[in-house]
Scaffold this active site. Structure first.
Site, PDB file in Angstrom:
ATOM      1  N   ASP A  42      -1.487  -3.217   3.049  1.00  0.00           N
ATOM      2  CA  ASP A  42      -1.264  -1.781   3.225  1.00  0.00           C
ATOM      3  C   ASP A  42      -2.496  -0.968   2.828  1.00  0.00           C
ATOM      4  OD1 ASP A  42       0.177   0.432   3.954  1.00  0.00           O
ATOM      5  OD2 ASP A  42       1.299   0.578   2.078  1.00  0.00           O
ATOM      6  N   SER A  51       5.431  -3.964  11.036  1.00  0.00           N
ATOM      7  CA  SER A  51       6.871  -4.001  10.793  1.00  0.00           C
ATOM      8  C   SER A  51       7.618  -3.465  12.014  1.00  0.00           C
ATOM      9  CB  SER A  51       7.224  -3.159   9.566  1.00  0.00           C
ATOM     10  OG  SER A  51       7.083  -1.777   9.861  1.00  0.00           O
ATOM     11  N   ASN A  62       7.202   0.100  12.165  1.00  0.00           N
ATOM     12  CA  ASN A  62       5.887   0.603  12.566  1.00  0.00           C
ATOM     13  C   ASN A  62       5.833   1.028  14.044  1.00  0.00           C
ATOM     14  OD1 ASN A  62       4.058  -1.671  10.382  1.00  0.00           O
ATOM     15  ND2 ASN A  62       4.552   0.488  10.046  1.00  0.00           N
ATOM     16  N   ARG A  93       0.925  -6.691  -2.881  1.00  0.00           N
ATOM     17  CA  ARG A  93       0.897  -5.495  -2.038  1.00  0.00           C
ATOM     18  C   ARG A  93      -0.336  -4.692  -2.397  1.00  0.00           C
ATOM     19  NH1 ARG A  93       5.434  -1.834   0.659  1.00  0.00           N
ATOM     20  NH2 ARG A  93       4.031  -0.410   1.710  1.00  0.00           N
TER      21      ARG A  93
HETATM   22  C1  IPE Z   1       4.347  -2.045   5.386  1.00  0.00           C
HETATM   23  O1  IPE Z   1       3.480  -0.985   5.389  1.00  0.00           O
HETATM   24  C2  IPE Z   1       4.186  -2.821   6.657  1.00  0.00           C
HETATM   25  C3  IPE Z   1       2.899  -3.480   6.817  1.00  0.00           C
HETATM   26  C4  IPE Z   1       1.962  -3.592   5.922  1.00  0.00           C
HETATM   27  C5  IPE Z   1       2.697  -4.077   8.109  1.00  0.00           C
HETATM   28  P1  IPE Z   1       3.955   0.491   5.787  1.00  0.00           P
HETATM   29  O2  IPE Z   1       2.783   1.373   5.592  1.00  0.00           O
HETATM   30  O3  IPE Z   1       4.558   0.470   7.130  1.00  0.00           O
HETATM   31  O4  IPE Z   1       5.092   0.751   4.708  1.00  0.00           O
HETATM   32  P2  IPE Z   1       5.691   2.104   4.149  1.00  0.00           P
HETATM   33  O5  IPE Z   1       5.985   2.968   5.336  1.00  0.00           O
HETATM   34  O6  IPE Z   1       4.643   2.706   3.277  1.00  0.00           O
HETATM   35  O7  IPE Z   1       6.898   1.698   3.384  1.00  0.00           O
HETATM   36  C1  IPE Z   2      -1.264  -1.017   6.892  1.00  0.00           C
HETATM   37  O1  IPE Z   2      -1.963   0.165   6.711  1.00  0.00           O
HETATM   38  C2  IPE Z   2      -1.280  -1.495   8.325  1.00  0.00           C
HETATM   39  C3  IPE Z   2       0.001  -1.328   9.030  1.00  0.00           C
HETATM   40  C4  IPE Z   2       1.106  -0.937   8.492  1.00  0.00           C
HETATM   41  C5  IPE Z   2      -0.005  -1.646  10.436  1.00  0.00           C
HETATM   42  P1  IPE Z   2      -1.329   1.575   7.010  1.00  0.00           P
HETATM   43  O2  IPE Z   2      -1.627   1.934   8.425  1.00  0.00           O
HETATM   44  O3  IPE Z   2       0.099   1.606   6.643  1.00  0.00           O
HETATM   45  O4  IPE Z   2      -2.182   2.487   6.039  1.00  0.00           O
HETATM   46  P2  IPE Z   2      -1.659   3.687   5.127  1.00  0.00           P
HETATM   47  O5  IPE Z   2      -0.505   3.173   4.347  1.00  0.00           O
HETATM   48  O6  IPE Z   2      -1.280   4.798   6.056  1.00  0.00           O
HETATM   49  O7  IPE Z   2      -2.827   4.021   4.269  1.00  0.00           O
HETATM   50 MG    MG Z   3       1.069   2.055   4.900  1.00  0.00          MG
END
Ligand code: IPE
Ligand code: IPE
Ligand code: MG
Length: 239
Positions: A18, A63, A66, A184
């Protein structure tokens, strides 16, 4: 590799990758840049895992939830996934890494589905490490589909008993040990619908480091911290 300080390595490491968006934002870059640099972290972590002889690595890449992101970001993420599969196949072959996908791959466009199938097929005889990538993944969906298939098999009489061991055979991680360590990145204290069944006794490790900055050193730090943990599984610590 310097693993002197690490006495007991995990057998299975799972990572919620993340913070790509925040990494890009800090640099006034579009979010996609964070995802692109994040791919380098994936390579670093995969290579390190293999070098350390850790046999299972599970990465949360996308996810089910996502899909609700802006269309443009989803499109770019799909492009990056294709680039990743193309670019990393030689590394998987050279290092005996077998790719496995956890999640509903039917949610993806046909071309990507074919690419995923193809990569799993090409790497299926590799025996040194399992690389699970969670794509369009939802732990609740995984548990639900397991329950449905199990109910069907039970009704038909192909299974006689329902217990934890039998249930686990219906999960996408069937046959694999549960993660010992869940990392994480980027500081969020939540699970975000990842491996809910499998992490019952997993050690949790959250770091403030954003995924594109999470490289070998940070990973080793997590492994060191894990090696210091006292896992009790509900028991009393032995004297
Ligand atoms: C979790 O990250 C899913 C992945 C790392 C693929 P998100 O950025 O989607 O999670 P939330 O929305 O902060 O819970
Ligand atoms: C994780 O990074 C990658 C995916 C969930 C695909 P994010 O895109 O969630 O990055 P933040 O959480 O917005 O910084
Ligand atoms: Mg994220």
């Amino acid at each position: 590799m310097d693993t002197d300080e690490i006495k007991n390595l995990p057998v299975h490491v799972a990572i919620i990758m993340d913070g790509n968006g925040r990494w890009a934002r800090q640099r006034n870059l579009p979010r996609v840049e964070g995802h692109l640099v994040g791919m380098e972290s994936v390579r670093d972590v995969v290579t390190t895992t293999r070098k350390l002889n850790i046999p299972y690595l599970t990465l949360y890449a996308f996810s089910k939830e996502n899909w609700t992101r802006p269309k443009e970001e989803v499109k770019r993420l799909l492009e990056i996934l294709e680039i990743y599969l193309e670019r990393e196949l030689p590394l998987m072959m050279e290092n005996g890494i077998r790719l496995n996908i956890l999640g509903d791959i039917r949610d993806f466009p046909k071309r990507i589905q074919r690419k995923l199938q193809e990569t799993m097929e090409k790497t299926k005889r590799n025996k040194d490490m399992w690389l699970n990538i969670a794509l369009s993944y939802s732990a609740r969906k995984e548990i639900l589909q397991a329950a449905k298939t199990l109910a069907e098999d039970y009704r038909r009489g192909s299974i006689k008993r329902i217990n934890e061991r039998v249930f686990e055979r219906y999960l996408w991680t069937s046959g694999m040990p549960d993660p010992d360590l869940l990392i994480r990145t980027s500081g969020e204290m939540r699970i975000s619908n990842f491996l809910l069944w499998q992490i019952a006794y997993t050690e949790l490790y959250v770091t403030e480091i954003l995924w594109p900055d999470f490289r070998k050193e940070a990973y080793m730090e997590a492994l060191k911290e894990y090696s210091r943990r006292d896992r009790r599984f509900g028991r009393v610590k032995e004297a």
